[in-house]
Write a protein that holds these residues in place. Sequence first.
Motif, PDB file in Angstrom:
ATOM      1  N   HIS A  49       0.835  -1.202   0.000  1.00 32.76           N
ATOM      2  CA  HIS A  49       0.000   0.000   0.000  1.00 32.76           C
ATOM      3  C   HIS A  49       0.872   1.256   0.000  1.00 32.76           C
ATOM      4  CE1 HIS A  49      -3.716   2.262   1.394  1.00 32.76           C
ATOM      5  NE2 HIS A  49      -2.751   3.137   1.626  1.00 32.76           N
ATOM      6  N   MET A  50       1.812   1.319   0.937  1.00 31.84           N
ATOM      7  CA  MET A  50       2.657   2.506   1.069  1.00 31.84           C
ATOM      8  C   MET A  50       3.606   2.655  -0.113  1.00 31.84           C
ATOM      9  SD  MET A  50       1.375   3.836   3.705  1.00 31.84           S
ATOM     10  CE  MET A  50       2.503   5.227   3.841  1.00 31.84           C
ATOM     11  N   HIS A  51       4.073   1.546  -0.660  1.00 32.26           N
ATOM     12  CA  HIS A  51       4.946   1.617  -1.829  1.00 32.26           C
ATOM     13  C   HIS A  51       4.207   2.245  -3.008  1.00 32.26           C
ATOM     14  CE1 HIS A  51       8.366   0.423  -4.364  1.00 32.26           C
ATOM     15  NE2 HIS A  51       7.453   0.227  -5.294  1.00 32.26           N
ATOM     16  N   THR A  52       2.932   1.900  -3.177  1.00 33.70           N
ATOM     17  CA  THR A  52       2.140   2.468  -4.267  1.00 33.70           C
ATOM     18  C   THR A  52       1.975   3.970  -4.076  1.00 33.70           C
ATOM     19  OG1 THR A  52       0.913   0.386  -4.389  1.00 33.70           O
ATOM     20  CG2 THR A  52      -0.028   2.273  -5.560  1.00 33.70           C
ATOM     21  N   ARG A  53       1.765   4.407  -2.855  1.00 39.90           N
ATOM     22  CA  ARG A  53       1.613   5.837  -2.579  1.00 39.90           C
ATOM     23  C   ARG A  53       2.929   6.600  -2.816  1.00 39.90           C
ATOM     24  NH1 ARG A  53      -3.284   6.199  -3.074  1.00 39.90           N
ATOM     25  NH2 ARG A  53      -4.783   5.786  -1.405  1.00 39.90           N
ATOM     26  N   GLN A  54       4.053   5.935  -2.598  1.00 41.57           N
ATOM     27  CA  GLN A  54       5.347   6.617  -2.668  1.00 41.57           C
ATOM     28  C   GLN A  54       6.071   6.411  -3.993  1.00 41.57           C
ATOM     29  OE1 GLN A  54       7.206   4.872   0.745  1.00 41.57           O
ATOM     30  NE2 GLN A  54       5.947   6.005   2.207  1.00 41.57           N
ATOM     31  N   TYR A  55       5.877   5.260  -4.618  1.00 44.34           N
ATOM     32  CA  TYR A  55       6.613   4.938  -5.837  1.00 44.34           C
ATOM     33  C   TYR A  55       5.662   4.446  -6.935  1.00 44.34           C
ATOM     34  CZ  TYR A  55      10.584   5.332  -2.685  1.00 44.34           C
ATOM     35  OH  TYR A  55      11.487   5.792  -1.784  1.00 44.34           O
ATOM     36  N   CYS A  56       5.620   3.137  -7.176  1.00 41.51           N
ATOM     37  CA  CYS A  56       4.817   2.629  -8.284  1.00 41.51           C
ATOM     38  C   CYS A  56       4.601   1.124  -8.123  1.00 41.51           C
ATOM     39  CB  CYS A  56       5.533   2.914  -9.605  1.00 41.51           C
ATOM     40  SG  CYS A  56       4.657   2.407 -11.078  1.00 41.51           S
ATOM     41  N   SER A  57       3.383   0.674  -8.363  1.00 43.26           N
ATOM     42  CA  SER A  57       3.060  -0.755  -8.267  1.00 43.26           C
ATOM     43  C   SER A  57       2.307  -1.219  -9.501  1.00 43.26           C
ATOM     44  CB  SER A  57       2.205  -1.037  -7.020  1.00 43.26           C
ATOM     45  OG  SER A  57       2.916  -0.759  -5.838  1.00 43.26           O
ATOM     46  N   ILE A  58       2.438  -2.524  -9.779  1.00 45.69           N
ATOM     47  CA  ILE A  58       1.707  -3.161 -10.880  1.00 45.69           C
ATOM     48  C   ILE A  58       0.628  -4.058 -10.290  1.00 45.69           C
ATOM     49  CG2 ILE A  58       1.844  -4.706 -12.861  1.00 45.69           C
ATOM     50  CD1 ILE A  58       4.780  -3.970 -13.132  1.00 45.69           C
ATOM     51  N   PHE A  59      -0.596  -3.894 -10.762  1.00 43.57           N
ATOM     52  CA  PHE A  59      -1.721  -4.735 -10.374  1.00 43.57           C
ATOM     53  C   PHE A  59      -2.211  -5.486 -11.604  1.00 43.57           C
ATOM     54  CE2 PHE A  59      -1.555  -1.053  -7.658  1.00 43.57           C
ATOM     55  CZ  PHE A  59      -1.903  -1.499  -6.387  1.00 43.57           C
ATOM     56  N   ASP A  60      -2.374  -6.780 -11.473  1.00 47.49           N
ATOM     57  CA  ASP A  60      -2.975  -7.577 -12.548  1.00 47.49           C
ATOM     58  C   ASP A  60      -4.493  -7.444 -12.434  1.00 47.49           C
ATOM     59  OD1 ASP A  60      -3.729  -9.369 -14.484  1.00 47.49           O
ATOM     60  OD2 ASP A  60      -2.977 -11.157 -13.440  1.00 47.49           O
ATOM     61  N   VAL A  61      -5.118  -6.794 -13.414  1.00 49.29           N
ATOM     62  CA  VAL A  61      -6.581  -6.639 -13.412  1.00 49.29           C
ATOM     63  C   VAL A  61      -7.171  -7.269 -14.679  1.00 49.29           C
ATOM     64  CG1 VAL A  61      -6.696  -4.667 -11.862  1.00 49.29           C
ATOM     65  CG2 VAL A  61      -6.303  -4.265 -14.288  1.00 49.29           C
ATOM     66  N   SER A  62      -6.496  -8.321 -15.146  1.00 54.30           N
ATOM     67  CA  SER A  62      -6.927  -8.998 -16.372  1.00 54.30           C
ATOM     68  C   SER A  62      -8.266  -9.707 -16.221  1.00 54.30           C
ATOM     69  CB  SER A  62      -5.869 -10.012 -16.809  1.00 54.30           C
ATOM     70  OG  SER A  62      -4.622  -9.393 -17.009  1.00 54.30           O
ATOM     71  N   HIS A  63      -8.732  -9.853 -14.973  1.00 50.70           N
ATOM     72  CA  HIS A  63     -10.026 -10.500 -14.753  1.00 50.70           C
ATOM     73  C   HIS A  63     -11.189  -9.592 -15.125  1.00 50.70           C
ATOM     74  CE1 HIS A  63      -9.129  -8.060 -11.331  1.00 50.70           C
ATOM     75  NE2 HIS A  63     -10.139  -8.464 -10.589  1.00 50.70           N
ATOM     76  N   MET A  64     -10.930  -8.312 -15.305  1.00 46.46           N
ATOM     77  CA  MET A  64     -12.002  -7.382 -15.650  1.00 46.46           C
ATOM     78  C   MET A  64     -12.481  -7.627 -17.075  1.00 46.46           C
ATOM     79  SD  MET A  64     -10.712  -3.918 -13.726  1.00 46.46           S
ATOM     80  CE  MET A  64     -12.317  -3.134 -13.835  1.00 46.46           C
ATOM     81  N   LEU A  65     -13.745  -7.276 -17.324  1.00 54.17           N
ATOM     82  CA  LEU A  65     -14.369  -7.522 -18.630  1.00 54.17           C
ATOM     83  C   LEU A  65     -14.038  -6.380 -19.588  1.00 54.17           C
ATOM     84  CD1 LEU A  65     -16.325  -9.311 -20.315  1.00 54.17           C
ATOM     85  CD2 LEU A  65     -18.186  -7.858 -19.455  1.00 54.17           C
TER      86      LEU A  65
ATOM     87  N   LEU B 217       8.846  -3.704 -16.780  1.00 51.48           N
ATOM     88  CA  LEU B 217       8.491  -2.661 -15.820  1.00 51.48           C
ATOM     89  C   LEU B 217       9.139  -2.918 -14.462  1.00 51.48           C
ATOM     90  CD1 LEU B 217       4.711  -2.310 -16.721  1.00 51.48           C
ATOM     91  CD2 LEU B 217       6.472  -0.571 -17.112  1.00 51.48           C
ATOM     92  N   LEU B 218       9.174  -4.184 -14.056  1.00 54.81           N
ATOM     93  CA  LEU B 218       9.760  -4.549 -12.763  1.00 54.81           C
ATOM     94  C   LEU B 218      11.278  -4.395 -12.739  1.00 54.81           C
ATOM     95  CD1 LEU B 218       7.656  -7.703 -11.852  1.00 54.81           C
ATOM     96  CD2 LEU B 218       7.656  -5.518 -10.638  1.00 54.81           C
ATOM     97  N   ALA B 219      11.881  -4.234 -13.902  1.00 55.86           N
ATOM     98  CA  ALA B 219      13.322  -4.026 -13.956  1.00 55.86           C
ATOM     99  C   ALA B 219      13.701  -2.692 -13.316  1.00 55.86           C
ATOM    100  CB  ALA B 219      13.813  -4.072 -15.401  1.00 55.86           C
ATOM    101  N   ASN B 220      12.720  -1.800 -13.219  1.00 57.22           N
ATOM    102  CA  ASN B 220      12.946  -0.530 -12.537  1.00 57.22           C
ATOM    103  C   ASN B 220      12.792  -0.751 -11.029  1.00 57.22           C
ATOM    104  OD1 ASN B 220      12.343   2.148 -11.327  1.00 57.22           O
ATOM    105  ND2 ASN B 220      12.385   2.842 -13.451  1.00 57.22           N
ATOM    106  N   SER B 221      13.760  -0.327 -10.252  1.00 59.62           N
ATOM    107  CA  SER B 221      13.764  -0.604  -8.809  1.00 59.62           C
ATOM    108  C   SER B 221      12.606   0.064  -8.069  1.00 59.62           C
ATOM    109  CB  SER B 221      15.087  -0.142  -8.195  1.00 59.62           C
ATOM    110  OG  SER B 221      15.262   1.263  -8.373  1.00 59.62           O
ATOM    111  N   GLU B 222      11.946   1.039  -8.692  1.00 60.88           N
ATOM    112  CA  GLU B 222      10.831   1.716  -8.027  1.00 60.88           C
ATOM    113  C   GLU B 222       9.507   0.993  -8.223  1.00 60.88           C
ATOM    114  OE1 GLU B 222      10.501   5.878  -8.701  1.00 60.88           O
ATOM    115  OE2 GLU B 222      12.589   6.298  -8.188  1.00 60.88           O
ATOM    116  N   VAL B 223       9.514  -0.092  -8.985  1.00 61.57           N
ATOM    117  CA  VAL B 223       8.272  -0.802  -9.312  1.00 61.57           C
ATOM    118  C   VAL B 223       8.205  -2.129  -8.570  1.00 61.57           C
ATOM    119  CG1 VAL B 223       6.841  -1.727 -11.163  1.00 61.57           C
ATOM    120  CG2 VAL B 223       8.328   0.237 -11.602  1.00 61.57           C
ATOM    121  N   LYS B 224       7.052  -2.410  -7.971  1.00 61.34           N
ATOM    122  CA  LYS B 224       6.805  -3.696  -7.330  1.00 61.34           C
ATOM    123  C   LYS B 224       5.419  -4.194  -7.705  1.00 61.34           C
ATOM    124  CE  LYS B 224       9.794  -3.396  -3.254  1.00 61.34           C
ATOM    125  NZ  LYS B 224       9.869  -3.631  -1.794  1.00 61.34           N
TER     126      LYS B 224
END
Length: 458
Positions: A95-111, A302-309
């Motif tokens: 949660h805090m990492h997303t607010r401070q840096y950047c996160s990837i969410f898989d939302v492929s389940h959406m229509l 994208l994850l190759a960037n250290s700011e992304v989780k």
Amino acid sequence: MLRELLDLVCKEYTMWARILSGGRGFGFGFRVPRECLRGVGLGIARRQKRHASSSEACMRKTALFDFHRDQGGKMVEFAGWSMPVQYRDSHIHSHMHTRQYCSIFDVSHMLQSKVHGRDRVKFIESMIVGDIAELKDNQVRQMPASKKTRTYTYFSHTPTHSSHTYLQGTLTLFTNDKGGINDDLIVTKTDQGYLYVVSNAGCADKDSANMKARLAKFKAEGHDVELEFLEECLIAVQGPSMAKVLQPGLTDDLSKLTFMTSTLATVFGIQGCRVTRCGYTGEDGVEISVPKSGVVALTERLLANSEVKLAGLGARDSLRLEAGLCLYGNDIDETTTPVEATLVWTIGKRRRQAKDFPGAEIIVPQIKAKTTRKRVGLVSMGPPVRQHTPILSPEGKVIGEVTSGCPSPCLKQNIAMGYVDVAYAKNGTPIQVEVRKKAVKAVVTKMPFVPTNYYSGH
């Protein structure tokens, strides 16, 4: 589905309690609900292990399923899909990492779907409250001023200019004849001869059935419209570092892609992607519709960037609640109207005047006449509140019910949203919530709880 997510949240509360008892953590001062403590133990673990193989076999999997497992993702059932609730990092850390840096969410389940044909706008408008006809290609449409706060942009290099167009989209609602909300969705008006539509995974069967039924009716009446359901994956890249991370992989200038606009692009060499500047966290971000064959490579790049989780459903839920965003099935459903849900801004002016959307005869009069209840934000201390918690007046009378609630990692206090009698809906109104048969002080609070960072180009 909601029961399983609740179990996961309870486990997270228990983890926080253990951290706090050891003198570590954020110092929230939370107490773990008894029902959470009852849910933790060998009994549940054994039952989960016993049924894991059979239940998992019945669940749908995104193209990132194996990747999630390899990355330590804890998989759970959500809307019939096996999805990661968190990874090796805790829910709070994600949660805090997303607010401070950047996160990837898989939302492929959406229509995801496309609406083709000459009558595509008329078709989609027959089911929703939004004004799709007024959306113009290459024109930026802003959210109401009350829905956004500060904006910013980051670049790691100067992008080359391209001839790509930036297309306008809008958040809107499927409604029913009783004025209720069947689902919330995003509709993008493209210049490729189709509308691009994204709606919720939990409503996928209902939405697709309704769209197919309406399609049959339209075609029988001689209208030119076709419906296509997509198999592409969808990932959300969210957080203040998003533009800095993504810009090197685009020829398009992200500073021109403002909130709720979209473009077709090649992303880090992967062709056929649609990039839409939107998200469900309150942060600057994009959702990228990407061919299945390229989604793992794009995620790895994208994850190759250290700011992304990577981040899971747990963080996504607490982030959206801090941003004051509704979860369908909790905060809005077929029994709540857009006016009760304070979503009047989704109803186009022309649509209000024409009253030509499902439930308009009920919804439009409510805009002026008001309603007996209203969705509000709440802040409380002490034990955390959650869905179905009774909301009380200062005198102890039941005046409403909580629809979503969690401890806020950013604010270090309990936040929630719910519906209350309109007499108690004004910001700053002192109220109470009933937690474990005890009245706990709370106050009606303006949403979003945490300022949002949608990018408007300034």
